[in-house]
Design an enzyme around this catalytic site. Structure first.
Site, PDB file in Angstrom:
ATOM      1  N   LYS A  45      50.177  22.515  -6.961  1.00 46.54           N
ATOM      2  CA  LYS A  45      49.146  21.555  -6.559  1.00 46.54           C
ATOM      3  C   LYS A  45      47.754  22.179  -6.544  1.00 46.54           C
ATOM      4  CE  LYS A  45      51.559  17.780  -4.387  1.00 46.54           C
ATOM      5  NZ  LYS A  45      51.689  16.925  -3.205  1.00 46.54           N
ATOM      6  N   ARG A  71      60.084  20.026  -2.891  1.00 47.26           N
ATOM      7  CA  ARG A  71      59.955  19.320  -4.167  1.00 47.26           C
ATOM      8  C   ARG A  71      59.265  20.258  -5.153  1.00 47.26           C
ATOM      9  NH1 ARG A  71      56.263  15.859  -6.812  1.00 47.26           N
ATOM     10  NH2 ARG A  71      57.241  14.055  -7.849  1.00 47.26           N
TER      11      ARG A  71
END
Length: 298
Positions: free
Chosen positions: A233, A267
């Site tokens: 991210k 995840r």
């Protein structure tokens, strides 16, 4: 060094993950424009191969999405259904022991996905569609409770703030997740099937993401399994000044911190590397025995 509290119990699709047992969720994006090019799997056969590889590398759950999280080409409900539901049914048939998740904020997609075999509704847009808890309850699926700071689907944060203290985001996240979890339980979703996701990068800047990682234990203390979606991210990239393709080491460091703090589900795009990092932390915490321990004994 004091070991933080263990992760909470998780129950999905008839499977029970005891406290302290970590769970890996692999990402399968059935999109042509995912932010991470290596995970653009609009081709169904390529995506099916990726699912098989993820399961072999240690994934417990596969999360299937049909819409890029950020801004981009419009994807209507019909197109999202086309990308997600037949593929999910195919994977359910081919991998009967694999838990399946659908990454959607739309009730129409969630309902069809659960009928096709999804065990979890991964709502990354914080209850934008208020019908999702009822769908999870009626189908027996789990539900992800997320936090976006009020952002609407497919938008990026802009100068979002939670007071003057960067740690203020944590108080907001804790309050929102706890309140929405209570509402989901009232709708009939079992508490052990609710995942709490602080939702890094969604309605947050890099300082917010780092603060939430430091306070993982506070998230765990809410009593539900905590999901961390950290993989590659922007908060990792900005912290280390790296592009998407070079964020694996930063992702693994963040993952290890979250695992030490008691997060339950991770995840990830890189299943094998993440599984090893998470299992190593579990062993350091004393929750997993070494796979082999002969040094000094043989």
């Amino acid at each position: 060094m004091t070991v933080p509290a263990p992760s909470a119990r998780l129950r999905l699709g008839g499977r029970d993950f005891a406290p302290g047992v970590p769970v890996v969720m692999a990402v399968i994006n059935r999109t042509p424009d995912s932010f991470y090019a290596a995970n653009r799997m609009i081709d169904a056969d390529r995506a099916a191969e990726a699912v098989a590889r993820a399961e072999a590398e240690g994934a417990d759950i596969v999360d299937i999405g049909g819409v890029k999280a950020g801004p981009g080409t419009e994807v209507d409900i019909a197109e999202e259904l086309r990308r997600v539901v037949p593929f999910l049914a195919r994977i359910r048939s081919d991998h009967p022991n694999l838990l399946l998740s659908v990454d959607t904020w739309r009730a129409e997609v969630a309902r069809e996905a659960c009928a096709a075999g999804a065990d979890l509704i991964n709502d990354t847009w914080a209850g934008h569609d208020p019908e999702l808890p009822a769908i999870a309850a009626s189908t027996g699926a789990g539900l992800v409770i997320s936090h976006t700071g009020g952002a609407v689907p497919r938008t990026r944060p802009h100068r979002v703030g939670y007071g003057t203290d960067p740690e203020g985001v944590v108080d907001d996240v804790l309050a929102v997740l706890a309140g929405n979890a209570r509402r989901a339980v009232d709708a009939g979703v079992p508490g052990e099937s609710l995942l709490l996701d602080p939702t890094h990068d969604f309605g947050k800047n890099t300082w917010h993401g780092l603060a939430l990682l430091r306070r993982t234990e506070d998230l765990v203390a809410l009593g539900h399994p905590v999901l961390m979606s950290l993989s590659r991210k922007d908060f990792v990239g900005e912290t280390l000044d790296l592009g998407v393709d070079d964020r694996l080491e930063g992702t693994l460091a963040a993952t290890a911190v979250a695992a030490w703090g008691g997060a339950k589900v991770f995840r990830v795009h890189d299943v094998a590397a993440s599984r090893r990092a998470i299992d190593m932390v579990a062993s350091i915490r004393g929750e997993r025995p070494p796979a082999r321990a002969v040094r000094g004994l043989a």
